[in-house]
Motif scaffolding. Structure first.
Motif, PDB file in Angstrom:
ATOM      1  N   ALA A 216       1.193  -1.106   0.315  1.00  0.00           N
ATOM      2  CA  ALA A 216      -0.077   0.202   0.277  1.00  0.00           C
ATOM      3  C   ALA A 216       0.939   1.316   0.170  1.00  0.00           C
ATOM      4  O   ALA A 216       0.420   2.141  -0.220  1.00  0.00           O
ATOM      5  N   THR A 217       1.859   1.441   0.825  1.00  0.00           N
ATOM      6  CA  THR A 217       2.799   2.286   0.820  1.00  0.00           C
ATOM      7  C   THR A 217       3.475   2.482  -0.665  1.00  0.00           C
ATOM      8  O   THR A 217       3.454   3.830  -1.476  1.00  0.00           O
ATOM      9  N   SER A 218       3.789   1.329  -1.878  1.00  0.00           N
ATOM     10  CA  SER A 218       4.856   1.970  -2.871  1.00  0.00           C
ATOM     11  C   SER A 218       3.905   2.408  -3.321  1.00  0.00           C
ATOM     12  O   SER A 218       3.919   2.980  -4.996  1.00  0.00           O
ATOM     13  N   LEU A 219       2.387   1.836  -3.613  1.00  0.00           N
ATOM     14  CA  LEU A 219       1.100   2.798  -4.518  1.00  0.00           C
ATOM     15  C   LEU A 219       0.685   3.796  -4.296  1.00  0.00           C
ATOM     16  O   LEU A 219       0.449   4.522  -4.679  1.00  0.00           O
ATOM     17  N   ARG A 220       1.050   4.359  -2.659  1.00  0.00           N
ATOM     18  CA  ARG A 220       0.276   5.645  -2.114  1.00  0.00           C
ATOM     19  C   ARG A 220       1.444   6.620  -3.352  1.00  0.00           C
ATOM     20  O   ARG A 220       1.364   8.260  -3.853  1.00  0.00           O
TER      21      ARG A 220
ATOM     22  N   GLU B 176      -6.475  -6.537 -10.511  1.00  0.00           N
ATOM     23  CA  GLU B 176      -6.137  -7.647  -9.217  1.00  0.00           C
ATOM     24  C   GLU B 176      -5.044  -8.404  -8.974  1.00  0.00           C
ATOM     25  O   GLU B 176      -5.754  -9.022  -8.125  1.00  0.00           O
ATOM     26  N   SER B 177      -4.680  -7.791  -9.284  1.00  0.00           N
ATOM     27  CA  SER B 177      -3.011  -7.979  -8.033  1.00  0.00           C
ATOM     28  C   SER B 177      -2.943  -7.132  -6.502  1.00  0.00           C
ATOM     29  O   SER B 177      -3.543  -6.644  -6.301  1.00  0.00           O
ATOM     30  N   TYR B 178      -2.661  -8.649  -5.798  1.00  0.00           N
ATOM     31  CA  TYR B 178      -2.009  -8.347  -4.523  1.00  0.00           C
ATOM     32  C   TYR B 178      -1.416  -7.416  -4.005  1.00  0.00           C
ATOM     33  O   TYR B 178      -0.527  -7.497  -4.253  1.00  0.00           O
ATOM     34  N   ILE B 179      -2.276  -6.752  -2.927  1.00  0.00           N
ATOM     35  CA  ILE B 179      -0.667  -5.700  -2.325  1.00  0.00           C
ATOM     36  C   ILE B 179      -0.801  -6.045  -0.358  1.00  0.00           C
ATOM     37  O   ILE B 179      -1.999  -6.180  -0.247  1.00  0.00           O
ATOM     38  N   THR B 180       0.118  -5.286  -0.145  1.00  0.00           N
ATOM     39  CA  THR B 180       0.402  -6.044   1.308  1.00  0.00           C
ATOM     40  C   THR B 180      -0.502  -4.785   2.091  1.00  0.00           C
ATOM     41  O   THR B 180      -0.015  -3.213   1.604  1.00  0.00           O
ATOM     42  N   VAL B 181      -0.742  -4.774   3.141  1.00  0.00           N
ATOM     43  CA  VAL B 181      -1.321  -3.617   3.581  1.00  0.00           C
ATOM     44  C   VAL B 181      -1.584  -3.583   4.919  1.00  0.00           C
ATOM     45  O   VAL B 181      -1.494  -4.898   5.315  1.00  0.00           O
ATOM     46  N   PRO B 182      -0.766  -2.449   5.882  1.00  0.00           N
ATOM     47  CA  PRO B 182      -0.095  -2.424   7.504  1.00  0.00           C
ATOM     48  C   PRO B 182      -1.309  -2.912   8.037  1.00  0.00           C
ATOM     49  O   PRO B 182      -2.364  -2.188   7.810  1.00  0.00           O
ATOM     50  N   GLY B 183      -1.140  -3.957   8.893  1.00  0.00           N
ATOM     51  CA  GLY B 183      -2.373  -3.998   9.724  1.00  0.00           C
ATOM     52  C   GLY B 183      -3.745  -4.636   9.515  1.00  0.00           C
ATOM     53  O   GLY B 183      -4.650  -4.880  10.421  1.00  0.00           O
TER      54      GLY B 183
ATOM     55  N   GLN C 188      -4.469  -7.853   0.265  1.00  0.00           N
ATOM     56  CA  GLN C 188      -5.865  -7.628  -0.450  1.00  0.00           C
ATOM     57  C   GLN C 188      -5.931  -6.962  -2.290  1.00  0.00           C
ATOM     58  O   GLN C 188      -4.355  -6.669  -2.497  1.00  0.00           O
ATOM     59  N   LYS C 189      -6.712  -6.912  -2.783  1.00  0.00           N
ATOM     60  CA  LYS C 189      -6.924  -6.669  -4.108  1.00  0.00           C
ATOM     61  C   LYS C 189      -6.999  -5.191  -4.554  1.00  0.00           C
ATOM     62  O   LYS C 189      -7.245  -3.846  -4.006  1.00  0.00           O
ATOM     63  N   ILE C 190      -4.924  -4.464  -5.732  1.00  0.00           N
ATOM     64  CA  ILE C 190      -5.327  -3.767  -5.689  1.00  0.00           C
ATOM     65  C   ILE C 190      -6.439  -2.479  -5.811  1.00  0.00           C
ATOM     66  O   ILE C 190      -6.894  -1.802  -5.165  1.00  0.00           O
ATOM     67  N   LYS C 191      -7.522  -2.938  -6.790  1.00  0.00           N
ATOM     68  CA  LYS C 191      -8.812  -2.384  -6.732  1.00  0.00           C
ATOM     69  C   LYS C 191     -10.163  -2.140  -5.554  1.00  0.00           C
ATOM     70  O   LYS C 191     -10.150  -1.233  -5.582  1.00  0.00           O
ATOM     71  N   ASN C 192      -9.980  -3.490  -4.524  1.00  0.00           N
ATOM     72  CA  ASN C 192     -10.266  -3.337  -2.949  1.00  0.00           C
ATOM     73  C   ASN C 192     -10.171  -2.494  -2.705  1.00  0.00           C
ATOM     74  O   ASN C 192     -10.430  -1.920  -1.807  1.00  0.00           O
TER      75      ASN C 192
ATOM     76  N   TYR D 215     -10.301   1.786  -0.005  1.00  0.00           N
ATOM     77  CA  TYR D 215      -9.338   3.165   1.794  1.00  0.00           C
ATOM     78  C   TYR D 215      -9.707   4.497   0.900  1.00  0.00           C
ATOM     79  O   TYR D 215      -9.650   5.880   1.970  1.00  0.00           O
ATOM     80  N   TYR D 216     -10.059   5.098  -0.413  1.00  0.00           N
ATOM     81  CA  TYR D 216      -9.808   6.146  -1.137  1.00  0.00           C
ATOM     82  C   TYR D 216     -11.530   6.074  -1.438  1.00  0.00           C
ATOM     83  O   TYR D 216     -11.186   7.294  -1.654  1.00  0.00           O
ATOM     84  N   GLY D 217     -12.374   4.943  -2.033  1.00  0.00           N
ATOM     85  CA  GLY D 217     -13.773   5.883  -1.429  1.00  0.00           C
ATOM     86  C   GLY D 217     -14.025   5.964  -3.478  1.00  0.00           C
ATOM     87  O   GLY D 217     -14.535   6.507  -3.905  1.00  0.00           O
ATOM     88  N   TYR D 218     -13.059   4.840  -3.936  1.00  0.00           N
ATOM     89  CA  TYR D 218     -13.715   5.273  -5.423  1.00  0.00           C
ATOM     90  C   TYR D 218     -13.697   4.366  -6.313  1.00  0.00           C
ATOM     91  O   TYR D 218     -13.567   2.701  -5.830  1.00  0.00           O
ATOM     92  N   ASN D 219     -14.170   4.000  -7.388  1.00  0.00           N
ATOM     93  CA  ASN D 219     -15.332   3.100  -8.151  1.00  0.00           C
ATOM     94  C   ASN D 219     -14.726   3.469  -9.282  1.00  0.00           C
ATOM     95  O   ASN D 219     -15.195   4.780  -9.993  1.00  0.00           O
ATOM     96  N   THR D 220     -14.489   2.701 -10.181  1.00  0.00           N
ATOM     97  CA  THR D 220     -14.775   2.967 -11.347  1.00  0.00           C
ATOM     98  C   THR D 220     -15.797   2.558 -12.305  1.00  0.00           C
ATOM     99  O   THR D 220     -15.429   3.039 -12.871  1.00  0.00           O
TER     100      THR D 220
END
Length: 377
Positions: A149-153, A319-326, A330-334, A339-344
């Motif tokens: 999640a950190t890398s994604l941010r 669809e790929s997974y990322i590590t989320v602290p704590g 999760q899947k990136i899209k989820n 986290y951001y409240g964004y919908n495709t």
């Protein structure tokens, strides 16, 4: 006329200015003109403030008590009355050209003005190029680093910063040019050359080719150097969002000038909202974490829609997974949705709103140019 706009002589000059010379030489105390002396220079000397003090004479009052003044007054009264059988001048329209003709003339004028303004266009093109290369080198191939999640941010922050830097620069650089053009517009509108709306529309449209060019090479450089996923749809969305973000920032700068007496005040006015745009962009504080009594501003913040579009189009379908602290992986899209409240599925609305902000700022610019007048005289 002398200082203060008071008339000291109005009438014929005569051959070699002999009539005006005779008039001033008739005033007691005024020295005779020397042989072969310039009548204009002599007249300025004899009717100066120092000459009035020396002679203790007010040339304006002397003129008002002269026979020349009475003849001029009678002539004005005579010419003010139309001759019998004549009609007042009448023009069917306020301007000599229809609105379309005014628009074409204004567009042609603005096109050449922009083409001959390298200090404006080259500066923003150069800044965009440097910004794209700088951010691309700083975030080199970061688009594929999304294991956590950190890398994604960080990736999302890179996209956000890239658009923000160029957008703010567009807003700042357009303001002096629009302020100068507005001064010209005031003079030409007073002369009856064209109305406000054709001028404003031409000013708005002439920006589009330059911003399109700017967005093209910016998108190619940033997208390639940051190594986002190379699909036609994702690249198109990145280009589309960048284009209309640059446009609404440019039109926002134009609007602030139209609301301000000069570009210095406009710069202060525009900068006031930069921090607010940042705060409610949805990047620093995601929408689910914004207090409910402030979420309304989140929805009217233009930068929020830019961030929304950039995140969703690049990561909203992965669809790929990322590590989320704590939390569990999760899947990136989820993660983007939670986290951001964004919908495709909301992307068509995002696209319409981005276009709408550009149109809104352009409309406000035209409206303020038409309704507000900051002339000092």
């Amino acid at each position: 006329m002398k200082r203060g706009g008071q008339v000291i002589y109005s009438g014929p000059l005569g051959r070699n200015s002999h009539k005006i010379i005779e008039y001033f030489e008739a005033i007691p105390g005024v020295p005779k003109i020397k042989d072969k002396y310039n009548p204009a220079a002599w007249m300025l000397e004899v009717c100066s403030v120092a000459a009035e003090v020396r002679l203790q004479t007010d040339f304006a009052k002397y003129y008002e008590s002269s026979a020349r003044y009475e003849r001029n007054k009678a002539l004005v009264g005579e010419l003010s009355k139309p001759a019998p059988g004549t009609n007042d001048l009448y023009f069917p329209t306020q301007y000599s050209q229809p609105t379309w003709g005014q628009f074409k003339a204004c567009l042609w004028k603005q096109w050449w003005t922009y083409w001959r303004s390298p200090d404006y266009n080259l500066v923003r093109f150069f800044f965009t190029l440097v910004t794209a290369l700088l951010l691309g080198s700083i975030f080199w191939r970061i688009g594929q680093r999304r294991g956590s999640a950190t890398s994604l941010r960080i990736v999302i922050g890179a996209m956000y910063a890239a658009v923000m830097f160029v957008g703010v620069n567009n807003c700042a650089t357009v303001q002096p040019l629009v302020a100068i053009e507005r001064t010209v517009f005031y003079r030409e509108r007073a002369a009856g050359m064209y109305s406000a709306l054709p001028y404003a529309l031409a000013q708005v449209l002439v920006e589009i080719p330059y911003v399109i060019t700017q967005a093209v090479y910016y998108s190619v450089i940033v997208y390639a150097m940051m190594n986002f996923q190379w699909t036609a749809a994702k690249f198109f969305w990145f280009y589309f969002i960048s284009l209309f973000s640059f446009l609404y920032f440019t039109y926002y700068g134009m609007m602030t000038v139209s609301l301000s007496p000069n570009h210095q005040v406009a710069a202060i006015f525009a900068a006031t909202f930069y921090s607010v745009f940042n705060l409610f962009s949805g990047f620093f504080i995601p929408r689910p974490r914004i207090p409910k009594w402030w979420v309304w501003y989140y929805w009217i913040c233009p930068l929020q829609w830019t961030v929304y579009g950039l995140i969703v189009t690049q990561y909203g379908d992965l669809e790929s997974y990322i590590t989320v602290p704590g939390q569990s992986d999760q899947k990136i899209k989820n993660y983007v949705k939670d986290y951001y409240g964004y919908n495709t599925d909301f992307m068509p609305v995002v696209a319409v709103v981005l276009v709408g902000f550009a149109v809104f700022f352009a409309f406000m610019f035209a409206l303020c140019i038409k309704k507000l007048n900051f002339q000092q005289r």
